[in-house]
Design a protein around this motif. Structure first.
Motif, mmCIF file in Angstrom:
data_model
loop_
_atom_site.group_PDB
_atom_site.id
_atom_site.type_symbol
_atom_site.label_atom_id
_atom_site.label_comp_id
_atom_site.label_asym_id
_atom_site.label_seq_id
_atom_site.Cartn_x
_atom_site.Cartn_y
_atom_site.Cartn_z
ATOM 1 N N GLN A 459 0.734 -1.241 0.059
ATOM 2 C CA GLN A 459 -0.132 0.027 -0.066
ATOM 3 C C GLN A 459 0.907 1.041 -0.056
ATOM 4 O O GLN A 459 0.406 2.220 -0.668
ATOM 5 C CB GLN A 459 -0.910 0.157 1.127
ATOM 6 C CG GLN A 459 -1.768 1.037 1.138
ATOM 7 C CD GLN A 459 -2.892 1.107 2.282
ATOM 8 O OE1 GLN A 459 -3.048 0.012 2.940
ATOM 9 N NE2 GLN A 459 -3.609 2.066 2.533
ATOM 10 N N ASP A 460 2.228 1.106 0.713
ATOM 11 C CA ASP A 460 2.945 2.287 0.590
ATOM 12 C C ASP A 460 3.823 2.514 -0.457
ATOM 13 O O ASP A 460 4.577 3.429 -0.731
ATOM 14 C CB ASP A 460 3.782 2.292 1.900
ATOM 15 C CG ASP A 460 4.408 3.632 2.292
ATOM 16 O OD1 ASP A 460 3.606 4.481 2.757
ATOM 17 O OD2 ASP A 460 5.832 3.845 1.959
ATOM 18 N N ILE A 473 12.892 9.395 -3.861
ATOM 19 C CA ILE A 473 13.476 10.288 -4.673
ATOM 20 C C ILE A 473 13.210 11.782 -3.776
ATOM 21 O O ILE A 473 11.922 12.078 -3.449
ATOM 22 C CB ILE A 473 12.642 10.540 -6.052
ATOM 23 C CG1 ILE A 473 12.851 9.372 -6.870
ATOM 24 C CG2 ILE A 473 13.039 11.890 -6.722
ATOM 25 C CD1 ILE A 473 12.090 9.134 -8.278
ATOM 26 N N ASN A 474 14.076 12.487 -3.199
ATOM 27 C CA ASN A 474 14.081 13.444 -2.349
ATOM 28 C C ASN A 474 14.203 14.772 -2.997
ATOM 29 O O ASN A 474 15.169 15.590 -3.086
ATOM 30 C CB ASN A 474 15.130 13.370 -1.129
ATOM 31 C CG ASN A 474 14.973 14.200 -0.253
ATOM 32 O OD1 ASN A 474 14.026 14.913 0.123
ATOM 33 N ND2 ASN A 474 16.166 14.434 0.500
ATOM 34 N N ASP A 475 12.961 14.972 -3.985
ATOM 35 C CA ASP A 475 12.927 16.095 -4.785
ATOM 36 C C ASP A 475 11.717 16.476 -5.328
ATOM 37 O O ASP A 475 10.770 15.377 -5.178
ATOM 38 C CB ASP A 475 14.108 16.063 -5.845
ATOM 39 C CG ASP A 475 14.526 17.177 -6.410
ATOM 40 O OD1 ASP A 475 14.076 18.349 -6.071
ATOM 41 O OD2 ASP A 475 15.428 17.210 -7.383
ATOM 42 N N LEU A 499 1.832 7.214 -7.355
ATOM 43 C CA LEU A 499 3.223 7.735 -7.842
ATOM 44 C C LEU A 499 3.854 8.493 -6.757
ATOM 45 O O LEU A 499 5.319 8.057 -6.435
ATOM 46 C CB LEU A 499 3.346 8.499 -9.223
ATOM 47 C CG LEU A 499 4.726 8.751 -9.662
ATOM 48 C CD1 LEU A 499 5.334 7.461 -10.228
ATOM 49 C CD2 LEU A 499 4.507 9.760 -11.091
ATOM 50 N N GLU A 500 3.370 9.348 -6.136
ATOM 51 C CA GLU A 500 4.089 9.822 -4.808
ATOM 52 C C GLU A 500 4.221 9.111 -3.592
ATOM 53 O O GLU A 500 5.231 9.084 -3.143
ATOM 54 C CB GLU A 500 3.196 11.068 -4.741
ATOM 55 C CG GLU A 500 3.174 12.188 -5.704
ATOM 56 C CD GLU A 500 2.326 13.463 -5.368
ATOM 57 O OE1 GLU A 500 2.616 14.573 -5.653
ATOM 58 O OE2 GLU A 500 1.580 13.194 -4.164
ATOM 59 N N ARG A 501 3.390 8.039 -3.601
ATOM 60 C CA ARG A 501 3.726 7.164 -2.633
ATOM 61 C C ARG A 501 4.710 6.199 -2.862
ATOM 62 O O ARG A 501 5.591 5.823 -2.101
ATOM 63 C CB ARG A 501 2.231 6.197 -2.313
ATOM 64 C CG ARG A 501 1.399 6.842 -1.376
ATOM 65 C CD ARG A 501 0.375 5.738 -0.838
ATOM 66 N NE ARG A 501 -0.501 6.387 0.402
ATOM 67 C CZ ARG A 501 -0.961 5.600 0.980
ATOM 68 N NH1 ARG A 501 -1.077 4.352 0.962
ATOM 69 N NH2 ARG A 501 -1.473 6.424 2.332
ATOM 70 N N PRO A 505 9.986 10.853 -0.760
ATOM 71 C CA PRO A 505 9.034 12.078 -0.393
ATOM 72 C C PRO A 505 8.974 12.990 -1.709
ATOM 73 O O PRO A 505 8.491 14.134 -1.611
ATOM 74 C CB PRO A 505 9.928 12.846 0.425
ATOM 75 C CG PRO A 505 11.251 12.467 0.229
ATOM 76 C CD PRO A 505 11.342 11.042 -0.166
ATOM 77 N N MET A 506 9.134 12.094 -2.884
ATOM 78 C CA MET A 506 8.892 12.996 -4.145
ATOM 79 C C MET A 506 7.705 13.557 -4.216
ATOM 80 O O MET A 506 6.419 13.046 -3.861
ATOM 81 C CB MET A 506 9.025 12.243 -5.295
ATOM 82 C CG MET A 506 8.933 12.904 -6.760
ATOM 83 S SD MET A 506 8.931 11.831 -8.039
ATOM 84 C CE MET A 506 7.298 11.220 -8.047
#
Length: 680
Positions: A459-460, A473-475, A499-501, A505-506
């Motif tokens: 789920q994450d 992806i830290n951006d 996609l964000e999950r 933290p993208m």
């Protein structure tokens, strides 16, 4: 021999009786197959040098000892012989003791004995000797000679340096030594746990030592190459001196407490207590073993005032961490004031194994206990338990931070109604730890993690069913970087969420995602996000801060954010303080208009607000807007003051921000561009 008195003396050429001389030579010839042949002249030579000892009982020679004094300064035993019918009464040891007493400046005693002679190890050990090496013998069949050694005199420089270092002596028993030094092909079930003893910080804080009994037991390894390998590798461990050859009182006292029944059931216990007695007399603080029977027996037999403790490797690691006051991971879980991370060593391993064993995969608690001991021993600060205020374990995590990945070897949650919630939060928590340590991936290698954990990882956004893996992806990412599907010409908000999950933290920007500003008073922001730690703590429900999902209530009826919208949380002012900043962002799960009481019944399982709070937020008709949201992130750089004013003007956001307001998606992008992406 019966009760005959034993007499031991060095023979002298001028006073030796002819019959005594004949009996010595007769014993030598009778046992020449075992001792090796020496001509009579060799005996006469030692007689002149006064290095021939006879043991007599009732006037009869029952044994002899022939030795040399090399220039190296030690006593080299050439023959130690006792008549067959006189063995077991201490004649052999008494003659060696006489040789030592005759040569007080000797630095040690050395003897070579063929390995294929059975039953002699106990004799050499009773005389205080231990095996130190081996060499080829002169027999045609290719015999192997084992070198037995006993140090004498004052400690050497290495011993003095170790004893004077002021660090605790830690004695390893043989199973730990073999864990550390056996070849990789040898199966050692507790090897991983023992390897934690090699940590640099621990080695600098202790003096590892072994009893001579270790060398005796290593000498029993049948495979010569493995025997020599372990013996050679373990030479880096200092050998403490045993006093059991001179005084066996303590050993016999402890074995008496253990009892004949226990000794009969486990014959190795006698040997284990040899390690323990040597450690105690040397002043060791710990004896380290993986033998459960030994630990139990020692705990029952040792007096309370004994300075030495018998522990497993992971217990030594935990104890030394506490003594040295080294930093351990002790942070509160994200958004929770009621749950706390503590080192796993704070609980008995058996308790944790029973609590977190995965029954769905038929995992045995003993297997989990072994893995947990290894994790604590090797990575004590990152093997930890999430517990509630009553110290009830809720989750277990063991991780290794190895660039570029955070490797998670244990990931468990306890069974109960909160297990799914905790598992989902742990999935994100591991990403947070990786981000804080500048790592780009999280790899879960725990093959016994269970279905609840597996579902939470999926789920994450973790990828893979065998070894789930999350990529960070830290951006910020522009929408043009990904081919996102559309629904009626608008971005598919479910695809954006997934996609964000997956790459948290993208955050994706430059995308027409519906965006709303929701004002919230500081006191309520505290309940939702923990922003102001001084406000309304007592109203927070226990454990609900864990949830990735929250609910907020508003009297405003327009407009209602659709599922998947962005939320910017604008914290206003109230009696608890004035903030007036955008402090966090979230994603909506759904919005509804309900009577206050119905809203409370429907959402109490995820909410932190009481019915009183909800009724206070309702409009004059008693209706309230229920905003369910998820994946809240506090902004590292809250946006307020002149900076916020400029952004509001640029994106045509009107004052005042007093109710739910839909804004241009670029307003969200501008707020996010002011955050410190690219850094942990």
């Amino acid at each position: 021999m019966g009760s005959a008195e034993l007499a031991v003396e060095h023979l002298e050429a001028t006073g030796v009786q002819l019959e005594d001389w004949r009996q010595v030579l007769r014993l030598a010839k009778t046992h020449s197959a075992t001792l090796g042949f020496l001509p009579d002249s060799a005996f006469a030579d030692r007689l002149r040098k006064r290095t021939l000892i006879a043991a007599k009982a009732d006037g009869q020679v029952i044994g002899y000892c022939l030795y040399d004094l090399p220039r190296a300064g030690h006593i080299k035993l050439v023959h130690v012989c006792v008549a067959d019918d006189a063995r077991g009464f201490g004649a052999g040891k008494a003659m060696i003791d006489a040789a030592i007493a005759q040569n007080p400046t000797a630095i040690g005693v050395l003897a070579y004995c063929r390995r294929d002679y059975q039953g002699l190890d106990r004799f050499w050990e009773s005389a205080g000797l231990a095996p130190r090496g081996e060499k080829a013998g002169r027999a045609v069949a290719g015999s192997i000679l084992c070198a037995w050694w006993r140090p004498l005199g004052a400690p050497d420089l290495l011993e003095e340096a170790a004893m004077g270092a002021g660090l605790p002596l830690v004695a390893y028993d043989t199973n730990v030594v073999s864990d550390l030094y056996a070849s990789p092909s040898v199966i050692r079930p507790d090897r991983e746990s023992s390897l934690g003893l090699l940590a640099g910080w621990l080695q600098a804080a202790i003096v590892p030592v072994v009893s001579p009994r270790v060398d005796v037991e290593l000498n029993a390894i049948s495979d010569r190459s493995e025997r020599e390998l372990q013996r050679e590798r373990s030479q880096e461990l200092m050998r403490i001196r045993s006093t059991r050859a001179d005084d066996n009182t303590l050993l016999e006292q402890l074995l008496e407490k253990v009892g004949d029944s226990a000794l009969a059931n486990d014959e190795s216990l006698r040997n284990d207590f040899c390690h323990l007695v040597d450690a105690i007399t040397a002043g060791a603080s710990f004896v380290v073993t993986n033998d459960e029977n030994f630990i139990d027996a020692a705990n029952s037999a040792l007096p309370e005032d004994t300075g030495a403790r018998v522990v497993r490797p992971h217990e030594l690691v935990a104890t030394m961490l506490e003594r040295l006051e080294l930093p351990t991971f002790r942070s509160r879980l994200i958004e929770s004031l009621d749950l706390e991370w503590r080192p796993a060593s704070a609980w008995p391993v058996t308790e944790l194994a029973a609590k977190f064993a995965t029954h769905e995969t038929h995992e045995r608690t003993t297997a989990l206990a072994r893995r947990l001991r290894a994790a604590i021993a090797q990575h004590p600060t990152t093997t930890r338990v999430l517990s509630d205020p009553s110290s009830r374990p809720l989750a277990l995590v063991a991780e290794v931070r190895s660039d570029p990945a955070l490797q998670v070897s244990l990931l468990r949650v306890s069974r109960g109604e909160s297990s799914t919630t905790i598992a989902l939060q742990l999935a994100r928590h591991l990403r947070t730890v990786a981000r804080q340590n500048n790592l780009t991936t999280v790899e879960v290698t725990d093959a016994q993690r269970g279905p609840v954990i597996q579902a939470a990882l999926a789920q994450d956004g973790y990828v893979g069913s065998d070894l789930p893996r999350a990529t960070l992806i830290n951006d910020l990412a522009g929408a043009e970087s990904y081919e996102l599907p559309e629904v009626y010409g608008q971005p598919d908000l479910r695809a954006v969420r997934e996609l964000e999950r997956r790459f948290w933290p993208m955050v994706i920007i430059d995308l027409a995602v519906p965006t709303y500003v929701i004002p919230v008073q500081p006191g309520f922001a505290e309940l939702l996000f923990g922003i102001d730690r001084g406000a309304l703590w007592s109203d927070r429900k226990r454990g609900l801060g864990l949830s990735r999902e929250h609910v907020y209530y508003s009297g405003s009826s327009r407009p209602l954010p659709e599922e998947g919208s962005r939320i910017l949380w604008y914290v206003t002012s109230d009696r608890s303080g004035t903030i007036r900043k955008v402090m966090a962002h979230s994603r909506t799960l759904g919005v509804a208009r309900l009577p206050a009481e119905a809203a409370h019944r429907a959402n109490a399982h995820v909410g932190v607000f009481t019915l009183r709070h909800i009724e206070g937020a309702a409009d004059r008709t008693g209706m309230v807007t229920v905003v369910r949201f998820e994946d809240t992130e506090l902004l590292e750089h809250p946006v307020g003051g002149r900076e916020l004013e400029e952004l509001m003007m640029r994106h045509d956001v009107k004052h005042p921000l007093m109710s739910i307001r839909r804004v241009d998606p670029q307003f969200f992008d501008s707020v996010l561009r002011r955050q410190n992406f690219g850094a942990p």
